[in-house]
Scaffold this motif. Structure first.
Motif, PDB file in Angstrom:
ATOM      1  N   SER A   1       0.824  -1.203   0.000  1.00  0.00           N
ATOM      2  CA  SER A   1       0.000   0.000   0.000  1.00  0.00           C
ATOM      3  C   SER A   1       0.864   1.261   0.000  1.00  0.00           C
ATOM      4  CB  SER A   1      -0.923  -0.005   1.225  1.00  0.00           C
ATOM      5  OG  SER A   1      -1.698   1.167   1.257  1.00  0.00           O
ATOM      6  N   LYS A   2       1.933   1.247   0.787  1.00  0.00           N
ATOM      7  CA  LYS A   2       2.835   2.404   0.831  1.00  0.00           C
ATOM      8  C   LYS A   2       3.521   2.614  -0.508  1.00  0.00           C
ATOM      9  CE  LYS A   2       3.713   2.314   5.764  1.00  0.00           C
ATOM     10  NZ  LYS A   2       4.698   2.082   6.824  1.00  0.00           N
ATOM     11  N   ILE A   3       3.890   1.539  -1.181  1.00  0.00           N
ATOM     12  CA  ILE A   3       4.506   1.653  -2.513  1.00  0.00           C
ATOM     13  C   ILE A   3       3.502   2.215  -3.504  1.00  0.00           C
ATOM     14  CG2 ILE A   3       5.413   0.343  -4.474  1.00  0.00           C
ATOM     15  CD1 ILE A   3       6.734  -1.545  -2.392  1.00  0.00           C
ATOM     16  N   ARG A   4       2.305   1.668  -3.532  1.00  0.00           N
ATOM     17  CA  ARG A   4       1.280   2.107  -4.486  1.00  0.00           C
ATOM     18  C   ARG A   4       0.916   3.583  -4.292  1.00  0.00           C
ATOM     19  NH1 ARG A   4      -2.037   0.172  -8.315  1.00  0.00           N
ATOM     20  NH2 ARG A   4      -1.503  -1.995  -7.972  1.00  0.00           N
ATOM     21  N   ASN A   5       0.931   4.036  -3.046  1.00  0.00           N
ATOM     22  CA  ASN A   5       0.540   5.415  -2.740  1.00  0.00           C
ATOM     23  C   ASN A   5       1.721   6.371  -2.634  1.00  0.00           C
ATOM     24  OD1 ASN A   5      -2.378   5.095  -2.533  1.00  0.00           O
ATOM     25  ND2 ASN A   5      -1.884   3.738  -0.840  1.00  0.00           N
ATOM     26  N   LYS A   6       2.890   5.938  -3.117  1.00  0.00           N
ATOM     27  CA  LYS A   6       4.112   6.750  -3.175  1.00  0.00           C
ATOM     28  C   LYS A   6       4.600   7.211  -1.807  1.00  0.00           C
ATOM     29  CE  LYS A   6       3.026   8.720  -7.670  1.00  0.00           C
ATOM     30  NZ  LYS A   6       2.930   9.977  -8.401  1.00  0.00           N
ATOM     31  N   HIS A   7       4.349   6.413  -0.778  1.00  0.00           N
ATOM     32  CA  HIS A   7       4.869   6.741   0.545  1.00  0.00           C
ATOM     33  C   HIS A   7       6.171   5.988   0.812  1.00  0.00           C
ATOM     34  CE1 HIS A   7       1.299   8.970   1.578  1.00  0.00           C
ATOM     35  NE2 HIS A   7       0.561   7.949   1.218  1.00  0.00           N
ATOM     36  N   LYS A   8       6.488   5.037  -0.067  1.00  0.00           N
ATOM     37  CA  LYS A   8       7.696   4.234   0.066  1.00  0.00           C
ATOM     38  C   LYS A   8       8.150   3.869  -1.349  1.00  0.00           C
ATOM     39  CE  LYS A   8       9.193  -0.074   2.155  1.00  0.00           C
ATOM     40  NZ  LYS A   8       8.833  -1.177   3.037  1.00  0.00           N
ATOM     41  N   PRO A   9       9.435   4.040  -1.651  1.00  0.00           N
ATOM     42  CA  PRO A   9       9.902   3.677  -2.998  1.00  0.00           C
ATOM     43  C   PRO A   9      10.036   2.164  -3.143  1.00  0.00           C
ATOM     44  CG  PRO A   9      11.744   4.394  -1.671  1.00  0.00           C
ATOM     45  CD  PRO A   9      10.508   4.594  -0.822  1.00  0.00           C
ATOM     46  N   ILE A  10      10.082   1.709  -4.365  1.00  0.00           N
ATOM     47  CA  ILE A  10      10.333   0.300  -4.630  1.00  0.00           C
ATOM     48  C   ILE A  10      11.823   0.064  -4.399  1.00  0.00           C
ATOM     49  CG2 ILE A  10      10.337  -1.508  -6.380  1.00  0.00           C
ATOM     50  CD1 ILE A  10       7.971  -0.059  -7.695  1.00  0.00           C
ATOM     51  N   SER A  11      12.130  -0.816  -3.473  1.00  0.00           N
ATOM     52  CA  SER A  11      13.540  -1.087  -3.158  1.00  0.00           C
ATOM     53  C   SER A  11      14.168  -1.928  -4.261  1.00  0.00           C
ATOM     54  CB  SER A  11      13.646  -1.821  -1.823  1.00  0.00           C
ATOM     55  OG  SER A  11      13.131  -3.135  -1.945  1.00  0.00           O
ATOM     56  N   ALA A  12      15.477  -1.936  -4.281  1.00  0.00           N
ATOM     57  CA  ALA A  12      16.204  -2.757  -5.254  1.00  0.00           C
ATOM     58  C   ALA A  12      15.859  -4.229  -5.062  1.00  0.00           C
ATOM     59  CB  ALA A  12      17.701  -2.538  -5.106  1.00  0.00           C
ATOM     60  N   GLU A  13      15.718  -4.648  -3.815  1.00  0.00           N
ATOM     61  CA  GLU A  13      15.382  -6.046  -3.517  1.00  0.00           C
ATOM     62  C   GLU A  13      14.020  -6.419  -4.101  1.00  0.00           C
ATOM     63  OE1 GLU A  13      14.874  -9.007   0.329  1.00  0.00           O
ATOM     64  OE2 GLU A  13      15.389  -6.913   0.650  1.00  0.00           O
ATOM     65  N   VAL A  14      13.037  -5.548  -3.930  1.00  0.00           N
ATOM     66  CA  VAL A  14      11.697  -5.821  -4.465  1.00  0.00           C
ATOM     67  C   VAL A  14      11.722  -5.758  -5.990  1.00  0.00           C
ATOM     68  CG1 VAL A  14       9.307  -4.986  -4.553  1.00  0.00           C
ATOM     69  CG2 VAL A  14      10.503  -5.101  -2.364  1.00  0.00           C
ATOM     70  N   LEU A  15      12.468  -4.831  -6.549  1.00  0.00           N
ATOM     71  CA  LEU A  15      12.583  -4.738  -8.008  1.00  0.00           C
ATOM     72  C   LEU A  15      13.168  -6.027  -8.584  1.00  0.00           C
ATOM     73  CD1 LEU A  15      12.027  -2.622 -10.254  1.00  0.00           C
ATOM     74  CD2 LEU A  15      14.432  -2.043 -10.116  1.00  0.00           C
ATOM     75  N   LEU A  16      14.172  -6.582  -7.911  1.00  0.00           N
ATOM     76  CA  LEU A  16      14.755  -7.848  -8.368  1.00  0.00           C
ATOM     77  C   LEU A  16      13.761  -9.000  -8.240  1.00  0.00           C
ATOM     78  CD1 LEU A  16      18.384  -7.554  -7.001  1.00  0.00           C
ATOM     79  CD2 LEU A  16      17.653  -7.528  -9.386  1.00  0.00           C
ATOM     80  N   ARG A  17      12.975  -9.009  -7.180  1.00  0.00           N
ATOM     81  CA  ARG A  17      11.937 -10.042  -7.052  1.00  0.00           C
ATOM     82  C   ARG A  17      10.909  -9.908  -8.166  1.00  0.00           C
ATOM     83  NH1 ARG A  17      10.686  -9.257  -0.877  1.00  0.00           N
ATOM     84  NH2 ARG A  17      12.649  -9.956  -0.029  1.00  0.00           N
ATOM     85  N   MET A  18      10.541  -8.662  -8.498  1.00  0.00           N
ATOM     86  CA  MET A  18       9.593  -8.433  -9.600  1.00  0.00           C
ATOM     87  C   MET A  18      10.154  -9.008 -10.891  1.00  0.00           C
ATOM     88  SD  MET A  18       8.320  -4.559  -8.936  1.00  0.00           S
ATOM     89  CE  MET A  18       7.105  -4.151  -7.705  1.00  0.00           C
ATOM     90  N   HIS A  19      11.434  -8.764 -11.123  1.00  0.00           N
ATOM     91  CA  HIS A  19      12.093  -9.298 -12.319  1.00  0.00           C
ATOM     92  C   HIS A  19      12.056 -10.832 -12.318  1.00  0.00           C
ATOM     93  CE1 HIS A  19      15.149 -10.195 -15.295  1.00  0.00           C
ATOM     94  NE2 HIS A  19      15.858 -10.803 -14.357  1.00  0.00           N
ATOM     95  N   ASP A  20      12.381 -11.422 -11.172  1.00  0.00           N
ATOM     96  CA  ASP A  20      12.426 -12.884 -11.065  1.00  0.00           C
ATOM     97  C   ASP A  20      11.073 -13.532 -11.342  1.00  0.00           C
ATOM     98  OD1 ASP A  20      15.117 -12.886 -10.482  1.00  0.00           O
ATOM     99  OD2 ASP A  20      14.834 -13.083  -8.307  1.00  0.00           O
TER     100      ASP A  20
END
Length: 89
Positions: free
Chosen positions: A50-69
């Protein structure tokens, strides 16, 4: 105890930053219909999603890599989807 230093995300400085198109593309790629299901697939909490979707928290590198995986989308394509059009050196 070692505590890592928090560095502010440069994504917040970009006027074009919007994580919603990326989240929607990942949801479509892995065939989930809710943020709760996407959060589970990424190994994060619903609150973090929810924080990511509402721009209260950036997408971390770790989450970005999981998205890629889990989606197979390239990191560059995912960066473009969230409005990060900066050139890499």
């Amino acid at each position: 105890m070692f505590k890592p230093m928090k560095i502010p995300s440069p994504l917040y400085e970009l006027e074009s930053y919007d994580p919603v198109p990326l989240l929607d593309a990942i949801s479509l790629a892995i065939s989930v219909k809710s943020d709760n299901a996407l959060a589970k697939a990424l190994g994060i909490t619903q609150g973090a999603m929810s924080k990511i979707r509402n721009k209260h928290k950036p997408i971390s590198a770790e989450v970005l890599l999981r998205m890629h995986d889990i989606s197979g989308l390239s990191i560059r394509h995912m960066r473009i989807l969230m409005g990060d059009n900066r050139r890499l050196f």
